[in-house]
Design a protein around this motif. Sequence first.
Motif, PDB file in Angstrom:
ATOM      1  N   ASP A 179       0.813  -1.219   0.000  1.00 32.75           N
ATOM      2  CA  ASP A 179       0.000   0.000   0.000  1.00 32.75           C
ATOM      3  C   ASP A 179       0.845   1.266   0.000  1.00 32.75           C
ATOM      4  N   ILE A 238     -13.608  -0.411  -1.035  1.00 30.81           N
ATOM      5  CA  ILE A 238     -12.757   0.545  -0.329  1.00 30.81           C
ATOM      6  C   ILE A 238     -11.337   0.451  -0.868  1.00 30.81           C
ATOM      7  N   SER A 239     -10.698   1.589  -1.034  1.00 28.97           N
ATOM      8  CA  SER A 239      -9.341   1.605  -1.554  1.00 28.97           C
ATOM      9  C   SER A 239      -8.350   1.136  -0.488  1.00 28.97           C
ATOM     10  N   PRO A 257      -3.396   4.575   0.274  1.00 26.11           N
ATOM     11  CA  PRO A 257      -3.615   5.798   1.047  1.00 26.11           C
ATOM     12  C   PRO A 257      -4.029   6.974   0.183  1.00 26.11           C
ATOM     13  N   ASN A 258      -4.884   7.812   0.753  1.00 24.38           N
ATOM     14  CA  ASN A 258      -5.328   9.052   0.104  1.00 24.38           C
ATOM     15  C   ASN A 258      -6.039   8.804  -1.221  1.00 24.38           C
ATOM     16  N   SER A 284      -9.758   6.813  -2.955  1.00 26.73           N
ATOM     17  CA  SER A 284     -11.066   6.258  -2.656  1.00 26.73           C
ATOM     18  C   SER A 284     -11.322   5.050  -3.539  1.00 26.73           C
ATOM     19  N   TRP A 344     -21.133   6.520   6.830  1.00 31.81           N
ATOM     20  CA  TRP A 344     -20.310   6.249   5.650  1.00 31.81           C
ATOM     21  C   TRP A 344     -21.110   5.383   4.699  1.00 31.81           C
ATOM     22  N   GLU A 400     -13.171   6.168   3.733  1.00 33.49           N
ATOM     23  CA  GLU A 400     -11.768   6.563   3.813  1.00 33.49           C
ATOM     24  C   GLU A 400     -11.616   7.933   4.473  1.00 33.49           C
ATOM     25  N   ARG A 401     -12.554   8.849   4.204  1.00 33.68           N
ATOM     26  CA  ARG A 401     -12.498  10.183   4.810  1.00 33.68           C
ATOM     27  C   ARG A 401     -12.744  10.116   6.311  1.00 33.68           C
ATOM     28  N   GLN A 436      -9.718   8.740   8.140  1.00 34.60           N
ATOM     29  CA  GLN A 436      -8.637   9.715   8.252  1.00 34.60           C
ATOM     30  C   GLN A 436      -8.905  10.683   9.400  1.00 34.60           C
ATOM     31  N   ILE A 446      -7.775   3.396  10.096  1.00 34.94           N
ATOM     32  CA  ILE A 446      -7.913   2.875   8.743  1.00 34.94           C
ATOM     33  C   ILE A 446      -9.307   2.289   8.572  1.00 34.94           C
ATOM     34  N   PRO A 447      -9.809   2.219   7.331  1.00 36.75           N
ATOM     35  CA  PRO A 447     -11.151   1.677   7.132  1.00 36.75           C
ATOM     36  C   PRO A 447     -11.341   0.270   7.678  1.00 36.75           C
TER      37      PRO A 447
END
Length: 361
Positions: A165, A218-219, A222-223, A225, A325, A332-333, A336, A341-342
Amino acid sequence: MSRRPVAQINLAALGHNLQRVQQLAPASKVLAVLKANAYGHGLVKVAQALTAADAFAVARIDEALALRTAGIVKPIVLLEGFYEAAELPILLANNLQTVVHNELQLMALEQAELDGQLKVWLKIDTGMHRLGIAPEQFAEFYRRLWQCPAVQPGIRLMSHFCCADIPGSDKTEQQQALFQLLCSDKAEQQSLANSAAIISLPQSHADWVRPGLMLHGISPLPNQSGQQHQLQPVMRLSSRLIAMRQVQAGETVGYGGNWQAKVTTWIGVIAIGYGDGYPRHASNGTPVWLEGREVQLVGRVSMDMITVDLGECPTETIGAEAVLWGPELAIERVAQCADTIPYELLCNITPRVNYQYLTGQ
């Protein structure tokens, strides 16, 4: 009006995401990872929906037996392997495959007197340093497994990336190179790629890919989507607005008074908290989707409730739906904002939440 939060699980989105995995790795079989209650989505329901997966992977034997009890007949792999020799007849009776990652497991197989043979995946530690045999042990383990009467011919070879990742990580390249050095002359099927590697490292796909998080839209990177990778969110977590009150400029909200109103505003109370799995450490400003607009969390998360800033002239009324969500608001937002983490958000959903499974688009 029910005040119980609802987790809607969109099974059509789940199927779409599996198709996306197959598009990204068209030459690979799919070992769908369903550990930890399918990342909080419901182990049996998710397995029943993933009919196009080639096999399933779980962490522990109780998860595998729950799938068999529910009538799941696809191959199931125990990612942590078996814990003691007494479990081997159970694995055989339920047609479960096992990862072997240490000497004790190998010895137990060599000493076992079984009425059949088990399918084995040999895990090599190429740098994760969690589970797996050391590279210098590979030749001996490989030879002994091939000679073991309790093991089916055709063992499978696997490893696990620790930095997939992190785009461009030298560690990932080193792990892949080491695995290829050890296994390139072996005819057995191989597996390296988790969700992050499926997306970003096509050269690692090999014979089997192991998607987990990305199946749920879900991605793993990092950073980013899930939408950026053409994935669809599977879980939509929602609750209801149960109270509204006006606070004056200078007044505080919640435990510890760690949020103070700068102007006169309205505060909304939503029936969800850390007792339901919403992250206690979500910070002021964490987004919440409230009937068509985004509002912000203010004050500390309580066991059963959160508070949001509705502004000076809110149009919502008690009973309004709040999405924590889902398609309207990327998990993901939220992760953060909670400094996590999700994966953790999904796995922390508690039994107080009502699960609903949707089969349509």
